[in-house]
Design a protein around this motif. Structure first.
Motif, PDB file in Angstrom:
ATOM      1  N   ALA A  71       0.829  -1.207   0.000  1.00 41.67           N
ATOM      2  CA  ALA A  71       0.000   0.000   0.000  1.00 41.67           C
ATOM      3  C   ALA A  71       0.865   1.260   0.000  1.00 41.67           C
ATOM      4  O   ALA A  71       0.584   2.227  -0.709  1.00 41.67           O
ATOM      5  CB  ALA A  71      -0.937  -0.002   1.211  1.00 41.67           C
ATOM      6  N   SER A 104       2.325   1.569  -3.474  1.00 39.66           N
ATOM      7  CA  SER A 104       1.293   2.035  -4.400  1.00 39.66           C
ATOM      8  C   SER A 104       1.046   3.527  -4.243  1.00 39.66           C
ATOM      9  O   SER A 104       0.958   4.262  -5.236  1.00 39.66           O
ATOM     10  CB  SER A 104      -0.005   1.262  -4.158  1.00 39.66           C
ATOM     11  OG  SER A 104      -1.059   1.795  -4.932  1.00 39.66           O
ATOM     12  N   ALA A 105       0.950   3.981  -3.002  1.00 39.17           N
ATOM     13  CA  ALA A 105       0.693   5.402  -2.753  1.00 39.17           C
ATOM     14  C   ALA A 105       1.796   6.275  -3.333  1.00 39.17           C
ATOM     15  O   ALA A 105       1.535   7.330  -3.928  1.00 39.17           O
ATOM     16  CB  ALA A 105       0.563   5.648  -1.253  1.00 39.17           C
ATOM     17  N   VAL A 123      -5.427   2.487  -3.367  1.00 41.99           N
ATOM     18  CA  VAL A 123      -4.135   1.803  -3.424  1.00 41.99           C
ATOM     19  C   VAL A 123      -4.311   0.428  -4.064  1.00 41.99           C
ATOM     20  O   VAL A 123      -5.388  -0.177  -3.997  1.00 41.99           O
ATOM     21  CB  VAL A 123      -3.478   1.639  -2.033  1.00 41.99           C
ATOM     22  CG1 VAL A 123      -3.100   2.988  -1.453  1.00 41.99           C
ATOM     23  CG2 VAL A 123      -4.378   0.858  -1.085  1.00 41.99           C
TER      24      VAL A 123
END
Length: 724
Positions: free
Chosen positions: A541, A544-545, A581
């Motif tokens: 996550a 992804s962010a 995400v």
């Protein structure tokens, strides 16, 4: 490239007999010194409380080697975060070890190589950014590198509270090494101290999580506040490198310790060449870290702009390319006719406008050919005393200094510029260098001077310099690498006073360094910053962010496009609120490996335990839930390309996202569904992206577009790359 222990120093029958038939303990010790270091990987640690890794490893070795002195063979034992050991073995012993029960893989210990006062402000992470001090001081950034200089002001614990209770590590820095509330831990796997002697480790550590230090400069150049991404964060250091390199068995030991010590982020600016992930200590160690929620950032290397040279390609790490910032050091050259020629460099020498003879070619040497002299080849510059030397290439300026020159002007083609030199240095690009060369060749007595550097705003930034390694991903063709770009050009950060600089006889506390090694800890600092505001996020996550909120970069300034810069330039303050995400579970990575040519043992090596593939669970590379989308195709391809993805809402309830395409006329792209509605945070929605086959024929290199999911306030961007 990597240097492998498989290469014999003495490839003779005598050596093998020495390794295998020792006559005494001391003879064996000497013989073992010549043997290869292999890593035996045994996966996850058994759950039994009575299990002793060291005892088990010694028992296994006792069965493998033909002598009784196991301690001579055993290099190190891993038993804190995963199971395994490193040992000096002959090739026949290695083969025997591979057949032992519980040993998943045996591979050689590779030798890896080591690959700011403005950079964080340029990324938008300044004093006005949203910080949560009490959480930030609980973040631990592990630095696997060449040690640290603990006395640096960047590692002061001023303003930092007690050490976090979650810390499970120790301060074992060795001789004359003291930890504090900032540098909370130290381990060394080489020599007798975790102290840094070449500055690489101090530079990367301070860039990732150094405390704020005001008024930092090098002789007045680039003055400002030096800081890391989380100035109140903690730093444990794991020294794995020495002048000869950083061996894989030490790297794996550092990961073993860092994970068990309780770090939140690991930064490792090292590389050893492209290898399969089941034989790569960085890939194996970072996989175990990922399963514990630890983010690992890695450098893609400095192999240049040729395609397919990027290093550290595992999909569970954040692979970082280097970029320039908007701070440009301008160093102008003035010729004998008074014409100013724009140049670049960091030059703090003040020649006070005095004109000096320009030595070029024949006037720079009387013992080399004109071609070699124009290239300022070693040993050629013997008539340059009191002159400014002009070189067709960006060579080592120590040649010019040794010849008695007062300065040098170098021809460069890169946005990268050299750091401070031992003499006045200016670099000129193609156009400006040709202007200077024309003046020299047309003048009977060419003269000139080099002005002191000025700091100006670079409106073209960020650009990926030519040294930064490029994709595509040579291990996983449909997973884009690099992932992200961060500042890596002329980064001013903490330095070791023991390290050499280009300033004769002068030790410094802060100095400029350039490379993807400098970019990597910037992203580690950003990942740590994201964790301060989103502490419960998984490693995927956080990754992804960082990727989906990156600034889009200009392909017209970077010919290799996404192969140069990945998803774009890191944008920290937006990364803490990405909206959506792309999460990837441990099993997803393993199921992707099942679709490739990895054996069950190879996948079990990564997993840390037995893992079986099934046809139903296999995931293709294209359908791994990665934040970017890439596909390698044949030039005559006519079939559609489909990417399946799932996003998780980390924003508000009731969010509605609509798909927007930054289209490319060469690609026909469709997104289904085109709208995603989320009732609550944590909810997941799936979609497909289809690239029409009719548009693929004739693609000769790389074609890219992007998908943006937008709810009006968040823009979740994923590059779409199709290449041959």
């Amino acid at each position: 490239m990597a240097s492998f222990g498989l290469i014999l120093c003495l490839s003779s029958v005598l050596l093998m007999s020495l390794c295998q038939i020792p006559t005494a303990i001391e003879d064996e010790r000497k013989a073992r010194h010549l043997c290869f270091v292999y890593i035996a990987y045994m996966g996850a640690l058994p759950s039994k409380a009575s299990y002793s890794p060291m005892s088990h490893h010694q028992n296994i070795l006792q069965e493998v080697i033909e002598s009784s002195s196991v301690e001579v063979s055993l290099v190190r034992s891993y038993g804190r975060s995963f199971n395994g050991f490193a040992a000096k073995l002959t090739e026949s012993e290695k083969d025997k070890l591979l057949g032992m029960e519980g040993v998943l893989s045996v591979f050689p210990s590779t030798v890896y190589k080591l690959f700011t006062t403005r950079s964080y402000e340029f990324m938008g992470l300044g004093d006005k950014s949203n910080h949560v001090p009490e959480v930030e001081s609980n973040i631990i950034v592990g630095v696997i590198d060449g040690g640290i200089w603990p006395e640096s002001k960047s590692f002061s614990d001023q303003g930092i509270g007690p050490i976090p209770k979650k810390w499970k590590g120790t301060c074992a820095g060795g001789a004359n090494f003291t930890c504090n509330r900032k540098v909370i831990g130290a381990r060394h796997y080489v020599q007798d101290s975790a102290r840094d002697s070449d500055a690489h480790g101090s530079h990367t550590a301070s860039t990732a999580a150094g405390n704020k230090v005001k008024g930092v400069s090098v002789n007045g150049v680039a003055e400002g506040t030096a800081r890391g991404g989380v100035p109140l964060g903690r730093i444990p250091v794991y020294k794995v490198c020495e002048p000869a390199g950083c061996s894989g068995d030490r790297l794996l030991a550092a990961f073993d310790d860092a994970i068990a010590d309780g770090v939140d982020v690991i930064t490792i600016s090292l590389g050893g060449g492209v290898t399969k992930v089941d034989n790569d200590p960085i890939a194996i160690g970072s996989f175990h870290a990922m399963t514990k929620g630890i983010v690992t950032t890695v450098a893609v290397g400095n192999a240049g702009s040729a395609l397919g040279k990027a290093d550290n390609l595992a999909p569970w790490v954040i692979s970082v390319a280097a970029g320039s910032t908007d701070r440009k050091f301008v160093t102008n050259v003035v010729n004998g006719e008074g014409k100013t020629i724009p140049g670049r460099s960091i030059n703090d020498f003040d020649l006070k406008g005095k004109k000096y003879p320009l030595a070029y070619g024949k006037t720079a040497s009387n013992n080399c050919s004109e071609e070699l002299a124009r290239g300022c080849a070693s040993g050629c510059l013997n008539t340059v005393e009191g002159k400014i030397v002009v070189c067709d290439v960006p060579n080592n300026v120590m040649e010019q200094k040794a010849g008695g020159a007062v300065g040098t002007i170098l021809h460069v083609t890169d946005v990268d510029t050299p750091g401070l030199g031992p003499i006045a240095v200016a670099t000129l690009d193609d156009t400006n260098y040709e202007a200077l060369r024309s003046y020299i060749l047309s003048s009977p007595n060419p003269q000139g001077t080099i002005l002191k550097s000025e700091t100006v705003k670079d409106n073209d930034a960020p650009i990926v310099p030519t040294f930064s390694s490029r994709g595509p991903n040579t291990l996983f063709s449909d997973i884009m690498k690099p992932d992200i770009t961060a500042p890596g050009v002329n980064i001013l950060a903490a330095y070791s006073p023991l390290a050499q600089t280009a300033l004769p006889g002068q030790s410094v506390d802060y100095y400029f360094m350039t490379g993807t090694s400098m970019a990597c800890p910037h992203v580690a600092g950003v990942a740590a910053y994201v964790k301060t505001l989103c502490p419960d996020w998984s490693a995927s996550a956080v990754k992804s962010a960082i990727m989906t909120t990156a600034w889009a970069m200009n392909a017209s300034k970077n010919a290799e496009a996404e192969f140069a810069y990945g998803s774009g330039f890191v944008n920290p303050t937006v990364a803490v609120d990405p909206g959506l995400v792309y999460e990837i579970a441990k099993e997803d990575y393993l199921n992707m490996l099942c679709s490739l040519d990895y054996s069950s043992n190879g996948i079990s090596t990564i997993a840390g335990g037995t893992f079986s593939c099934s046809e139903q669970s296999k995931i293709t590379m294209r359908n791994l839930n990665y934040p970017s989308m890439a596909a390698k195709v044949s030039a005559s391809s006519s079939s559609d390309i489909t990417f399946s993805r799932t996003v998780t809402n980390v924003g508000k309830k009731g969010s509605i996202y609509k798909a927007k395409l930054s289209a490319n006329p060469k690609l026909n792209i469709k997104v289904e569904p085109a709208t995603l509605s989320f009732k609550a945070p944590g909810e997941k929605k799936s979609f497909t992206v289809t690239v029409s086959g009719k548009s693929l024929a004739g693609i000769s290199s790389i074609v890219s577009a992007s998908l943006i999911w937008s709810d009006g306030s968040h823009n979740v961007r994923s590059p779409i790359v199709v290449y041959t």
